[in-house]
Write an enzyme that holds these catalytic residues in place. Sequence first.
Site, mmCIF file in Angstrom:
data_model
loop_
_atom_site.group_PDB
_atom_site.id
_atom_site.type_symbol
_atom_site.label_atom_id
_atom_site.label_comp_id
_atom_site.label_asym_id
_atom_site.label_seq_id
_atom_site.Cartn_x
_atom_site.Cartn_y
_atom_site.Cartn_z
ATOM 1 N N GLY A 1 -38.323 -42.043 -42.941
ATOM 2 C CA GLY A 1 -39.429 -42.102 -43.888
ATOM 3 C C GLY A 1 -39.917 -43.494 -44.248
ATOM 4 N N ILE A 2 -39.974 -43.754 -45.547
ATOM 5 C CA ILE A 2 -40.554 -44.990 -46.084
ATOM 6 C C ILE A 2 -39.738 -46.210 -45.652
ATOM 7 C CG2 ILE A 2 -40.974 -46.241 -48.254
ATOM 8 C CD1 ILE A 2 -41.662 -43.459 -49.523
ATOM 9 N N ASP B 1 -28.161 -47.260 -43.710
ATOM 10 C CA ASP B 1 -28.427 -45.876 -44.101
ATOM 11 C C ASP B 1 -27.137 -45.068 -44.006
ATOM 12 O OD1 ASP B 1 -29.629 -43.167 -44.264
ATOM 13 O OD2 ASP B 1 -31.500 -44.195 -43.832
ATOM 14 N N ASP C 1 -23.285 -46.226 -47.528
ATOM 15 C CA ASP C 1 -23.551 -45.347 -48.666
ATOM 16 C C ASP C 1 -23.750 -46.262 -49.867
ATOM 17 O OD1 ASP C 1 -23.557 -43.654 -50.809
ATOM 18 O OD2 ASP C 1 -21.689 -42.626 -50.303
ATOM 19 N N TYR D 1 -34.225 -36.780 -61.451
ATOM 20 C CA TYR D 1 -34.968 -37.711 -60.587
ATOM 21 C C TYR D 1 -35.916 -38.573 -61.433
ATOM 22 C CZ TYR D 1 -37.811 -39.313 -56.617
ATOM 23 O OH TYR D 1 -38.477 -40.092 -55.699
ATOM 24 N N THR E 1 -42.698 -37.244 -46.002
ATOM 25 C CA THR E 1 -41.517 -37.758 -45.285
ATOM 26 C C THR E 1 -40.504 -36.606 -45.193
ATOM 27 O OG1 THR E 1 -40.225 -38.397 -47.222
ATOM 28 C CG2 THR E 1 -41.799 -40.041 -46.402
HETATM 29 P P1 NAP Z 1 -36.181 -39.903 -46.672
HETATM 30 O O1 NAP Z 1 -37.129 -39.746 -45.538
HETATM 31 O O2 NAP Z 1 -35.266 -38.785 -47.023
HETATM 32 O O3 NAP Z 1 -35.332 -41.228 -46.427
HETATM 33 C C1 NAP Z 1 -34.310 -41.624 -47.304
HETATM 34 C C2 NAP Z 1 -33.168 -42.163 -46.485
HETATM 35 O O4 NAP Z 1 -32.148 -42.596 -47.418
HETATM 36 C C3 NAP Z 1 -32.523 -41.089 -45.584
HETATM 37 O O5 NAP Z 1 -32.269 -41.617 -44.301
HETATM 38 C C4 NAP Z 1 -31.253 -40.764 -46.338
HETATM 39 O O6 NAP Z 1 -30.193 -40.350 -45.495
HETATM 40 C C5 NAP Z 1 -30.927 -42.112 -46.945
HETATM 41 N N1 NAP Z 1 -29.929 -41.993 -47.995
HETATM 42 C C6 NAP Z 1 -29.722 -40.948 -48.845
HETATM 43 N N2 NAP Z 1 -28.662 -41.195 -49.628
HETATM 44 C C7 NAP Z 1 -28.190 -42.417 -49.258
HETATM 45 C C8 NAP Z 1 -27.091 -43.187 -49.680
HETATM 46 N N3 NAP Z 1 -26.249 -42.766 -50.630
HETATM 47 N N4 NAP Z 1 -26.884 -44.392 -49.096
HETATM 48 C C9 NAP Z 1 -27.695 -44.819 -48.105
HETATM 49 N N5 NAP Z 1 -28.746 -44.110 -47.651
HETATM 50 C C10 NAP Z 1 -28.980 -42.913 -48.223
HETATM 51 O O7 NAP Z 1 -36.973 -40.228 -48.032
HETATM 52 P P2 NAP Z 1 -38.278 -41.117 -48.317
HETATM 53 O O8 NAP Z 1 -39.345 -40.175 -48.743
HETATM 54 O O9 NAP Z 1 -38.519 -42.097 -47.252
HETATM 55 O O10 NAP Z 1 -37.792 -41.840 -49.659
HETATM 56 C C11 NAP Z 1 -37.462 -43.212 -49.716
HETATM 57 C C12 NAP Z 1 -37.523 -43.643 -51.174
HETATM 58 O O11 NAP Z 1 -38.840 -43.437 -51.676
HETATM 59 C C13 NAP Z 1 -36.585 -42.882 -52.091
HETATM 60 O O12 NAP Z 1 -36.045 -43.775 -53.057
HETATM 61 C C14 NAP Z 1 -37.508 -41.900 -52.782
HETATM 62 O O13 NAP Z 1 -37.031 -41.504 -54.047
HETATM 63 C C15 NAP Z 1 -38.759 -42.752 -52.898
HETATM 64 N N6 NAP Z 1 -39.987 -41.978 -53.090
HETATM 65 C C16 NAP Z 1 -40.380 -41.069 -52.164
HETATM 66 C C17 NAP Z 1 -41.542 -40.365 -52.378
HETATM 67 C C18 NAP Z 1 -42.044 -39.332 -51.408
HETATM 68 O O14 NAP Z 1 -42.951 -38.587 -51.762
HETATM 69 N N7 NAP Z 1 -41.502 -39.261 -50.202
HETATM 70 C C19 NAP Z 1 -42.295 -40.573 -53.549
HETATM 71 C C20 NAP Z 1 -41.848 -41.524 -54.468
HETATM 72 C C21 NAP Z 1 -40.686 -42.222 -54.233
HETATM 73 P P3 NAP Z 1 -29.951 -38.762 -45.297
HETATM 74 O O15 NAP Z 1 -31.142 -38.264 -44.535
HETATM 75 O O16 NAP Z 1 -28.671 -38.718 -44.519
HETATM 76 O O17 NAP Z 1 -29.857 -38.184 -46.672
#
Ligand code: NAP
Length: 253
Positions: free
Chosen positions: A17-18, A37, A61, A157, A192
């Site tokens: 994702g991001i 990650d 982690d 959250y 994502t």
């Molecule tokens: P994503 O695609 O799920 O990517 C997050 C990554 O972080 C995944 O690879 C996940 O691994 C990893 N992760 C989870 N727990 C972890 C840990 N304890 N230590 C290290 N890595 C870990 O999510 P994303 O949408 O890109 O989100 C990235 C950030 O943007 C997050 O902080 C999220 O809250 C924030 N955000 C997202 C959105 C949205 O709409 N997508 C909006 C606002 C804010 P696993 O796949 O193995 O869990």
Amino acid sequence: MALLDGHLALITGAGSGIGRAIALGFAREGARIIAVDLNVEGAAETAKDVGQDRGCSFPLDVADRSACAELAAKVAKDIGKVSILVNNAGIVRRNPFAGDADVFTKDWEDIMAVNLTGVMNVTQAFLPPLIETKGRIVNIGSIQSFVHVRTPGSAAYTTSKHGVLGFTRALGAELGKHGVRVNAIGPGFIATPLNANARTNHPELVQVFQDHTPLGRLGTAEDIVGPALFLASDLSAYVTGSIVMADGGYRTI
Ligand code: NAP
């Protein structure tokens, strides 16, 4: 000269994702990348796409404080001084506070451990090189750093992302004298893997977000790269303790 020439950037959650988009975007602008990650394969894939001469990956982690310290020691010894830290790793769970207390409590503990304490753990571990390089920290907040969105069950959250903004402001104030800038990005709904389930199984909830977004579409991970480059580069030399919203205007209405 590219925007991030000479920088070494560590991005958490860079396997998806991001985080992955930011890692690739920073590499395009000249930075060397450390992709970390829980998702080891995803991080390795990101590093491979960055290119072996400038990208590497490690399992991490962020909730494990001693693992963060161990990684910081290894990076300092084998790779170099991290000058940009992107605290991006995050998780979401949506169960109502008024529902099963044990389920909510488990969600709360897991979310806080990753989204909030994880940000502190990694920042603390990499603070010495960040101070030495007069580095930049970019934390990923959310529209939920300000508002509780109209989807059910995200009190934990929302609280964690309010905390990310508070930590950003507090560290911006505290680390300014060391030349370290600390800012956040507030993404709106970004398509994502984090929300793949919601997009597939609850399109009506996703529509609520989209209808509330003046730009009239969901965001993409690439939409976050520009704000991240701005905050990580000298383009934002006099910006600290701030949040850049990248939410399609969600908070304007
Ligand atoms: P994503 O695609 O799920 O990517 C997050 C990554 O972080 C995944 O690879 C996940 O691994 C990893 N992760 C989870 N727990 C972890 C840990 N304890 N230590 C290290 N890595 C870990 O999510 P994303 O949408 O890109 O989100 C990235 C950030 O943007 C997050 O902080 C999220 O809250 C924030 N955000 C997202 C959105 C949205 O709409 N997508 C909006 C606002 C804010 P696993 O796949 O193995 O869990």
